[in-house]
Design an enzyme around this catalytic site. Sequence first.
Site, PDB file in Angstrom:
ATOM      1  N   HIS A   1       2.233  -3.774   6.995  1.00 18.41           N
ATOM      2  CA  HIS A   1       1.187  -2.777   6.746  1.00 18.41           C
ATOM      3  C   HIS A   1       1.138  -1.823   7.948  1.00 18.41           C
ATOM      4  CE1 HIS A   1      -1.084  -4.509   3.248  1.00 18.41           C
ATOM      5  NE2 HIS A   1      -0.473  -5.617   3.645  1.00 18.41           N
TER       6      HIS A   1
ATOM      7  N   GLU B   1       0.874  -5.481  11.157  1.00 20.25           N
ATOM      8  CA  GLU B   1       0.325  -4.115  11.049  1.00 20.25           C
ATOM      9  C   GLU B   1       0.961  -3.237  12.124  1.00 20.25           C
ATOM     10  OE1 GLU B   1      -2.205  -2.373   9.397  1.00 20.25           O
ATOM     11  OE2 GLU B   1      -3.172  -3.920   8.167  1.00 20.25           O
TER      12      GLU B   1
ATOM     13  N   GLU C   1       1.622   3.668   2.923  1.00 17.87           N
ATOM     14  CA  GLU C   1       2.166   3.128   4.176  1.00 17.87           C
ATOM     15  C   GLU C   1       3.702   3.117   4.098  1.00 17.87           C
ATOM     16  OE1 GLU C   1       0.053  -0.609   4.473  1.00 17.87           O
ATOM     17  OE2 GLU C   1      -1.869   0.422   4.641  1.00 17.87           O
TER      18      GLU C   1
ATOM     19  N   HIS D   1       0.864  -1.175   0.000  1.00 13.84           N
ATOM     20  CA  HIS D   1       0.000   0.000   0.000  1.00 13.84           C
ATOM     21  C   HIS D   1       0.909   1.236   0.000  1.00 13.84           C
ATOM     22  CE1 HIS D   1      -3.529  -2.482   1.743  1.00 13.84           C
ATOM     23  NE2 HIS D   1      -3.705  -2.265   0.446  1.00 13.84           N
TER      24      HIS D   1
HETATM   25 ZN   LIG Z   1      -1.996  -1.804   4.147  1.00  9.16          ZN
END
Ligand SMILES: [Zn+2]
Length: 234
Positions: A153, A206, A49, A46
């Site tokens: 992430h 994450e 990020e 992403h």
């Molecule tokens: Zn992500």
Amino acid sequence: MKLRARQDIGTIAWEPSAYGSSHLGTSLEAWRPSGKCELLIHAGIHGEEAETTIALSRALRLLTEPSPHCAAVLAANPDGLIRGTRGNARGVDLNRNFPTRDWRPDPVEHRSTLDDPRDVRLSPGSGPGSEPETRALIDLIEELKPKTVVALHAPLACIDDANQGQLAHWLAERTGLPLVADVGYPTPGSFGTWGGEHNIGIVTYEFPLSTTDALVREHVPVLVELLAGEASWS
Ligand SMILES: [Zn+2]
């Protein structure tokens, strides 16, 4: 493993090799291990990020030589990183573009910040695996055959593993982040689902919502243990 002296951590000690090209023609780079690949860590799928790329880069820059068993991809979505967008240059959320049984053509809705509703729309691609970045990452995994992949992430602050495997347990204990079996909403076409369908353990790491400095302090040592093969999870 001995770590580099602080004055040397401005650069990565060895060169990457390309595993494909993005839609805009940017080289997709992997830092391969010196021995058989057991683990792959990738960041920046992403593009908004960027803290995941910065933290994994810092961890790589601390190593004096290639990791014995861990490959690293700093930017799985370099076009998104350059443009500061979650999706790639074609507006596709790559983490909904994997060729899974549950892939769907419906728009992907996401939050623009953690407090917002999920009302910003992206495309899951024109079909499963339609994007060059998705196909290249699959090819890399089929070539390296890691047992486990850690997908970095931010900023949901959890360790997500549908299988609740040993590495996920180790990461949760090591970081203090909660271990969960899903992120609480459907993710058709996600990398995690694709891994599950191919018997590859996928752990989504994450990071919490934090400053880059704090993330580097708290999470780079964890990434270094994974890269150096000193984490006691297997
Ligand atoms: Zn992500």
